[in-house]
Design a protein around this motif. Structure first.
Motif, PDB file in Angstrom:
ATOM      1  N   UNK A 157      47.123  49.337  30.245  1.00 13.11           N
ATOM      2  CA  UNK A 157      47.484  47.977  30.646  1.00 13.11           C
ATOM      3  C   UNK A 157      46.267  47.242  31.203  1.00 13.11           C
ATOM      4  N   UNK A 158      46.146  45.985  30.760  1.00 14.22           N
ATOM      5  CA  UNK A 158      45.031  45.137  31.177  1.00 14.22           C
ATOM      6  C   UNK A 158      45.567  43.960  31.981  1.00 14.22           C
ATOM      7  N   UNK A 159      45.090  43.719  33.188  1.00 20.40           N
ATOM      8  CA  UNK A 159      45.593  42.610  33.987  1.00 20.40           C
ATOM      9  C   UNK A 159      44.910  41.286  33.652  1.00 20.40           C
ATOM     10  N   UNK A 160      45.705  40.246  33.457  1.00 17.20           N
ATOM     11  CA  UNK A 160      45.160  38.904  33.353  1.00 17.20           C
ATOM     12  C   UNK A 160      44.469  38.545  32.052  1.00 17.20           C
ATOM     13  N   UNK A 161      44.646  39.336  31.010  1.00 20.15           N
ATOM     14  CA  UNK A 161      44.008  39.028  29.715  1.00 20.15           C
ATOM     15  C   UNK A 161      45.010  38.280  28.843  1.00 20.15           C
ATOM     16  N   UNK A 162      44.641  37.113  28.393  1.00 22.86           N
ATOM     17  CA  UNK A 162      45.544  36.295  27.598  1.00 22.86           C
ATOM     18  C   UNK A 162      45.749  36.888  26.202  1.00 22.86           C
ATOM     19  N   UNK A 163      46.879  36.544  25.624  1.00 21.51           N
ATOM     20  CA  UNK A 163      47.274  37.023  24.296  1.00 21.51           C
ATOM     21  C   UNK A 163      46.161  36.805  23.268  1.00 21.51           C
ATOM     22  N   UNK A 164      45.796  37.880  22.572  1.00 24.50           N
ATOM     23  CA  UNK A 164      44.798  37.785  21.527  1.00 24.50           C
ATOM     24  C   UNK A 164      43.370  38.034  21.979  1.00 24.50           C
ATOM     25  N   UNK A 171      36.984  47.744  27.916  1.00 22.55           N
ATOM     26  CA  UNK A 171      37.881  48.883  28.150  1.00 22.55           C
ATOM     27  C   UNK A 171      38.787  49.137  26.951  1.00 22.55           C
ATOM     28  N   UNK A 172      39.094  48.103  26.178  1.00 21.24           N
ATOM     29  CA  UNK A 172      39.877  48.277  24.951  1.00 21.24           C
ATOM     30  C   UNK A 172      39.032  48.981  23.895  1.00 21.24           C
ATOM     31  N   UNK A 173      37.780  48.596  23.784  1.00 18.52           N
ATOM     32  CA  UNK A 173      36.876  49.259  22.844  1.00 18.52           C
ATOM     33  C   UNK A 173      36.779  50.746  23.162  1.00 18.52           C
ATOM     34  N   UNK A 186      38.139  61.503  27.426  1.00 15.20           N
ATOM     35  CA  UNK A 186      37.861  60.101  27.764  1.00 15.20           C
ATOM     36  C   UNK A 186      39.144  59.301  27.891  1.00 15.20           C
ATOM     37  N   UNK A 187      40.101  59.571  27.014  1.00  9.94           N
ATOM     38  CA  UNK A 187      41.370  58.849  27.062  1.00  9.94           C
ATOM     39  C   UNK A 187      42.162  59.215  28.318  1.00  9.94           C
ATOM     40  N   UNK A 188      42.152  60.491  28.664  1.00 11.48           N
ATOM     41  CA  UNK A 188      42.865  60.927  29.869  1.00 11.48           C
ATOM     42  C   UNK A 188      42.257  60.321  31.126  1.00 11.48           C
ATOM     43  N   UNK A 189      40.945  60.110  31.105  1.00 18.44           N
ATOM     44  CA  UNK A 189      40.250  59.585  32.284  1.00 18.44           C
ATOM     45  C   UNK A 189      40.370  58.062  32.409  1.00 18.44           C
ATOM     46  N   UNK A 190      40.849  57.408  31.353  1.00 16.65           N
ATOM     47  CA  UNK A 190      40.931  55.937  31.357  1.00 16.65           C
ATOM     48  C   UNK A 190      41.936  55.488  32.407  1.00 16.65           C
ATOM     49  N   UNK A 191      41.563  54.538  33.240  1.00 20.87           N
ATOM     50  CA  UNK A 191      42.467  53.956  34.229  1.00 20.87           C
ATOM     51  C   UNK A 191      42.454  52.439  34.077  1.00 20.87           C
ATOM     52  N   UNK A 192      43.546  51.821  34.436  1.00 29.66           N
ATOM     53  CA  UNK A 192      43.656  50.370  34.311  1.00 29.66           C
ATOM     54  C   UNK A 192      42.683  49.684  35.261  1.00 29.66           C
ATOM     55  N   UNK A 193      41.824  48.817  34.741  1.00 26.35           N
ATOM     56  CA  UNK A 193      40.832  48.171  35.605  1.00 26.35           C
ATOM     57  C   UNK A 193      41.448  47.041  36.420  1.00 26.35           C
ATOM     58  N   UNK A 194      40.807  46.720  37.514  1.00 24.35           N
ATOM     59  CA  UNK A 194      41.158  45.497  38.233  1.00 24.35           C
ATOM     60  C   UNK A 194      40.655  44.309  37.415  1.00 24.35           C
ATOM     61  N   UNK A 195      41.237  43.150  37.664  1.00 26.40           N
ATOM     62  CA  UNK A 195      40.855  41.966  36.888  1.00 26.40           C
ATOM     63  C   UNK A 195      39.354  41.697  36.989  1.00 26.40           C
ATOM     64  N   UNK A 196      38.772  41.868  38.186  1.00 29.66           N
ATOM     65  CA  UNK A 196      37.350  41.565  38.381  1.00 29.66           C
ATOM     66  C   UNK A 196      36.466  42.597  37.700  1.00 29.66           C
ATOM     67  N   UNK A 197      37.049  43.744  37.321  1.00 30.93           N
ATOM     68  CA  UNK A 197      36.256  44.796  36.687  1.00 30.93           C
ATOM     69  C   UNK A 197      36.378  44.808  35.172  1.00 30.93           C
ATOM     70  N   UNK A 198      37.076  43.841  34.593  1.00 29.80           N
ATOM     71  CA  UNK A 198      37.189  43.778  33.141  1.00 29.80           C
ATOM     72  C   UNK A 198      35.814  43.580  32.521  1.00 29.80           C
ATOM     73  N   UNK A 199      35.530  44.380  31.513  1.00 29.51           N
ATOM     74  CA  UNK A 199      34.244  44.305  30.820  1.00 29.51           C
ATOM     75  C   UNK A 199      34.354  43.293  29.690  1.00 29.51           C
ATOM     76  N   UNK A 200      34.018  42.053  29.984  1.00 34.13           N
ATOM     77  CA  UNK A 200      34.134  40.969  29.010  1.00 34.13           C
ATOM     78  C   UNK A 200      32.824  40.197  28.945  1.00 34.13           C
TER      79      UNK A 200
END
Length: 226
Positions: A157-164, A171-173, A186-200
């Motif tokens: 789950x990604x917080x605050x990312x608009x549709x599309x 983090x999706x990549x 790597x998949x097991x270690x994946x955690x939902x980022x905070x909005x400010x930590x989104x890699x965009x």
């Protein structure tokens, strides 16, 4: 009498044209309405998504998801009615039956209920909306369907990312590369980022080429693993 009847028909047609124009504009501004369908997921109740106001002293008319085709037909929007009817007739989100990794966004304001007059002009009477959770287009009840699948391996789950716009999030990549390479650690270690930590991308011009760059990086990663 025929003149009166003819005038009445013309007047009714003009009123319907005005109403359909207002409804069309409203629906285009509220795109999540099309996805509010109990037919796509039996676990979502057939609740009301639209309220029609017939006047200050009249009982409001609640339109459930199953009644949306008839609402479109009343507005002479026959193509939209057929599309909604089809959406209600088929199941599009059943458990796929294979190991599934599910990525979706949340915590974006999404219209979840509409209230508007059954007749008249919106500019004079007005309309109101209720805001719920979702990705700005699809509401959370539809997005979270994969959480109820037995085949789902993990939900991301990604917080605050608009549709599309999930496709430009780093983090999706990471998830896609992890699935492609079979990197369970790597998949097991994946955690939902905070909005400010989104890699965009921070540069707006970067967004135009991010997909090409990501595809190239994915090919390199897969070749290195081969």
């Amino acid at each position: 009498m025929k003149v009166v009847d003819g005038f009445g028909a013309v007047l009714k047609e003009l009123l319907m044209d005005w109403l359909v124009t207002d409804i069309t504009r409203l629906l285009r501004e509220f795109p999540s309405l099309y996805w509010m369908s109990p037919g796509v997921d039996d676990s979502i109740p057939d609740r009301s998504y639209v309220t029609l106001q017939h006047g200050p002293w009249a009982q409001p008319e609640e339109i459930k998801a199953s009644g949306l085709p008839s609402l479109f037909r009343r507005l002479l929007m026959h193509d939209e009615a057929e599309r909604m009817k089809y959406a209600l007739s088929v199941g599009t989100t059943e458990d796929p039956g294979v190991p599934t990794h599910c990525i979706y966004s949340h915590n974006v304001r999404t219209f979840s209920h509409l209230t508007f007059p059954a007749g008249g002009v919106f500019a004079d009477i007005g309309a109101s909306v209720e805001i719920g959770d979702g990705d700005g287009t699809v509401h959370s009840e539809s997005l979270s369907v994969c959480e109820r699948w037995k085949s789902t391996v993990k939900v991301y789950k990604l917080p605050g990312v608009r549709h599309g716009f999930e496709v430009i999030v780093g983090q999706v990549h990471d998830v896609i590369v992890g699935v492609a390479k079979g990197d369970d650690a790597a998949l097991d270690a994946w955690t939902s980022p905070a909005f400010v930590d989104l890699d965009v991308p921070r540069d707006g011009m970067t967004n135009a080429t991010i997909l090409d760059e990501w595809q190239a990086n994915l090919v390199v990663a897969l070749n290195e693993d081969a």
